[in-house]
Design a protein around this motif. Structure first.
Motif, PDB file in Angstrom:
ATOM      1  N   LEU A 269     -11.765  25.435  16.861  1.00  0.00           N
ATOM      2  CA  LEU A 269     -12.444  24.673  15.812  1.00  0.00           C
ATOM      3  C   LEU A 269     -13.229  23.522  16.442  1.00  0.00           C
ATOM      4  CD1 LEU A 269      -9.359  24.417  13.420  1.00  0.00           C
ATOM      5  CD2 LEU A 269     -11.273  26.030  13.204  1.00  0.00           C
ATOM      6  N   ASP A 271     -15.925  22.074  14.291  1.00  0.00           N
ATOM      7  CA  ASP A 271     -16.617  21.418  13.178  1.00  0.00           C
ATOM      8  C   ASP A 271     -15.672  21.203  11.998  1.00  0.00           C
ATOM      9  OD1 ASP A 271     -16.339  24.077  12.626  1.00  0.00           O
ATOM     10  OD2 ASP A 271     -18.381  24.388  11.900  1.00  0.00           O
ATOM     11  N   THR A 272     -14.392  21.000  12.325  1.00  0.00           N
ATOM     12  CA  THR A 272     -13.385  20.683  11.321  1.00  0.00           C
ATOM     13  C   THR A 272     -12.823  19.304  11.652  1.00  0.00           C
ATOM     14  OG1 THR A 272     -12.791  23.020  11.128  1.00  0.00           O
ATOM     15  CG2 THR A 272     -11.230  21.430  10.224  1.00  0.00           C
ATOM     16  N   THR A 273     -12.697  18.448  10.664  1.00  0.00           N
ATOM     17  CA  THR A 273     -12.220  17.090  10.935  1.00  0.00           C
ATOM     18  C   THR A 273     -10.738  17.094  11.280  1.00  0.00           C
ATOM     19  OG1 THR A 273     -11.568  16.628   8.643  1.00  0.00           O
ATOM     20  CG2 THR A 273     -13.873  16.218   9.245  1.00  0.00           C
ATOM     21  N   GLN A 276      -8.623  17.471   8.220  1.00  0.00           N
ATOM     22  CA  GLN A 276      -8.524  18.831   7.703  1.00  0.00           C
ATOM     23  C   GLN A 276      -7.538  19.664   8.531  1.00  0.00           C
ATOM     24  OE1 GLN A 276     -12.904  19.471   7.832  1.00  0.00           O
ATOM     25  NE2 GLN A 276     -12.609  20.426   5.827  1.00  0.00           N
ATOM     26  N   ILE A 277      -7.595  19.505   9.849  1.00  0.00           N
ATOM     27  CA  ILE A 277      -6.686  20.274  10.709  1.00  0.00           C
ATOM     28  C   ILE A 277      -5.242  19.853  10.462  1.00  0.00           C
ATOM     29  CG2 ILE A 277      -6.033  20.783  13.095  1.00  0.00           C
ATOM     30  CD1 ILE A 277      -8.968  20.424  13.858  1.00  0.00           C
ATOM     31  N   CYS A 280      -4.150  21.359   7.185  1.00  0.00           N
ATOM     32  CA  CYS A 280      -3.897  22.794   7.332  1.00  0.00           C
ATOM     33  C   CYS A 280      -2.585  23.051   8.073  1.00  0.00           C
ATOM     34  CB  CYS A 280      -5.060  23.464   8.062  1.00  0.00           C
ATOM     35  SG  CYS A 280      -4.875  25.240   8.252  1.00  0.00           S
ATOM     36  N   GLN A 294      -1.819  21.949  18.208  1.00  0.00           N
ATOM     37  CA  GLN A 294      -3.244  21.663  18.381  1.00  0.00           C
ATOM     38  C   GLN A 294      -3.482  21.277  19.834  1.00  0.00           C
ATOM     39  OE1 GLN A 294      -4.638  18.765  15.486  1.00  0.00           O
ATOM     40  NE2 GLN A 294      -2.974  19.319  14.098  1.00  0.00           N
ATOM     41  N   HIS A 327      -8.543  26.479   4.664  1.00  0.00           N
ATOM     42  CA  HIS A 327      -8.443  25.031   4.870  1.00  0.00           C
ATOM     43  C   HIS A 327      -9.028  24.531   6.182  1.00  0.00           C
ATOM     44  CE1 HIS A 327      -6.106  24.546   1.224  1.00  0.00           C
ATOM     45  NE2 HIS A 327      -5.385  25.593   1.584  1.00  0.00           N
ATOM     46  N   THR A 328      -9.717  25.417   6.926  1.00  0.00           N
ATOM     47  CA  THR A 328     -10.472  24.982   8.096  1.00  0.00           C
ATOM     48  C   THR A 328     -11.840  25.664   8.040  1.00  0.00           C
ATOM     49  OG1 THR A 328      -9.906  26.782   9.642  1.00  0.00           O
ATOM     50  CG2 THR A 328      -8.310  24.963   9.419  1.00  0.00           C
ATOM     51  N   SER A 329     -12.657  25.390   9.023  1.00  0.00           N
ATOM     52  CA  SER A 329     -13.973  26.021   9.084  1.00  0.00           C
ATOM     53  C   SER A 329     -13.954  27.312   9.896  1.00  0.00           C
ATOM     54  CB  SER A 329     -14.984  25.043   9.705  1.00  0.00           C
ATOM     55  OG  SER A 329     -14.562  24.688  11.021  1.00  0.00           O
TER      56      SER A 329
END
Length: 403
Positions: A269, A271-273, A276-277, A280, A294, A327-329
């Motif tokens: 990922l 482009d996911t803040t 948000q991570i 998720c 992560q 919930h992610t990009s």
């Protein structure tokens, strides 16, 4: 060293193939027949003969008995097994556990209870003979652990008592939950409910042949003839080092290291803040993920990113993927089935001078134990008492080990 059986299921597995392979390994036909007759089946007979499948020699088992139309319940089969004075207790228990897998699957598929579920094909005398015969043979051969290859089920459709269904049949698919299935485009039923139940109970681990010293090999033939491969079940029996393959095939007891399968899902990922991570990750854990991590990484074009990794039980794969996509990009998720070695553990509550704290007691190879204090509980007690997390942990360990 441990006497281990490896089930090479190139063409699936059924009860008669398993029984034939075990007889080919040296299990006594006469003993199995006498034991089965003692279950109230005095006219049952078993013959074993050599046949060839695609040019390969194998053993084929034929079970003969007077025709019947009985649809038995689980307790009827238990009564038959327990009524035998010839079958050893370990073999009786193993046979009942195998039937238990079938009963649980049938009950779930048909929306009934274990008490009310009745067997169709698996309740017939030849299927009873296959399962009980396998239990007797496994015990006689002294096999104490087992593992298998991934299981091909075949594809297409078959007709059962309830009508036409897709392969794997509903009960077979239910029994094989958590068991790796191999891709196969053969339009035949390669794995039956009986074979699935045998594998489910005997095998604690799945994958390639383990490091072992092979002592004997048995080949069991199926009834069908396949066009491009031999319809055989091969069982390799040999010695493995302690801890390589866990579980006692005859008694169902576990060794000091347990084994299972989990799925690992990963996505990159960039482009996911972070919020948000984190959100998720929390959703994944609440939905049953075993672990979520992560890891910072560098992606294409030199962009900084996060590798999101999820470990979960195989039957939760779809729900985990849905949460990641929602919930992610992420636009793609990598997934793989992996083997996992785990130490047996139990939930405990330890009394310390400052109060009780939750922990896990873990059993190490050799029988020693260690504990892991639950951090949330330790931090709670730390705040309540004004002491440190490290002190709470020290007190819990001292209390547990009696220091």
């Amino acid at each position: 060293m441990t006497k281990t059986a490896y089930f090479d299921c190139l063409s699936g597995i059924s009860g008669d193939m398993t029984l034939a392979a075990l007889i080919d390994l040296g299990a006594s036909v006469e003993r199995i027949e006498a034991s089965l007759r003692s279950m109230g089946l005095p006219k049952l007979s078993i013959t074993a003969e050599d046949v060839k499948k695609c040019g390969f020699r194998s053993k084929y088992v034929r079970i003969e008995h007077p025709p019947e139309k009985a649809h038995r319940h689980l307790h009827h089969i238990h009564d038959m097994i327990e009524g035998s004075a010839e079958i050893e207790p370990a073999a009786k228990d193993l046979a009942k556990r195998i039937f238990g897998h079938v009963a649980e699957a049938e009950a779930k598929v048909h929306g009934t209870t274990l008490r009310k579920v009745h067997f169709h094909e698996v309740g017939a005398i030849d299927s009873i003979a296959d399962i009980v015969g396998v239990a007797i043979a496994t015990t006689e051969l002294g096999i104490t652990s087992a593992m298998a290859s991934a299981i091909p089920t075949g594809t297409g459709q078959i007709t059962i008592d309830h009508g036409t269904v897709s392969i794997p049949a509903p009960a077979t698919a239910e029994i094989l939950r958590g068991v790796p299935i191999a891709t196969c485009d053969i339009k035949r039923e390669l794995t039956t409910p009986t074979g699935a139940a045998i594998i489910k109970e005997l095998c604690s681990r799945f994958g390639p042949v383990p490091s072992m010293t092979i002592d004997a090999i048995g080949y069991g033939a199926g009834t069908m003839d396949l066009e491009n491969q031999p319809n055989l079940l091969r069982i390799l029996v040999g010695q493995t080092s302690a801890g390589q393959v866990s579980g006692n095939a005859a008694t169902g007891t576990a060794d000091s290291i347990e084994h299972d399968h989990v799925v690992v899902l990963e996505t990159n990922l960039d482009d996911t803040t972070g919020e948000q991570i984190a959100n998720c990750s929390n959703r994944l854990l609440k939905a049953g993920a075993l672990d979520v991590t992560q890891t910072a990484c560098t992606m294409k074009k030199g962009r900084s990113g996060i590798l999101l990794s999820v470990i979960a039980a195989p039957d939760r794969l779809a729900s985990m993927e849905e949460l990641i996509f929602r919930h992610t990009s992420a636009i793609g998720v990598r997934r793989r089935l992996v083997e996992r070695d785990i130490l047996p553990r139990r939930e405990i509550s330890v009394e310390t001078p400052l109060g009780r704290v939750a922990a896990k007691a873990v059993r190490l190879p050799g029988g020693d134990e260690r504990i892991k204090v639950e951090s949330d509980d330790a931090f709670r007690l730390s705040e309540e008492t004004g002491t440190t997390y490290q002190e709470i942990r020290r007190m819990a360990e001292q209390s547990f080990f009696g220091g």
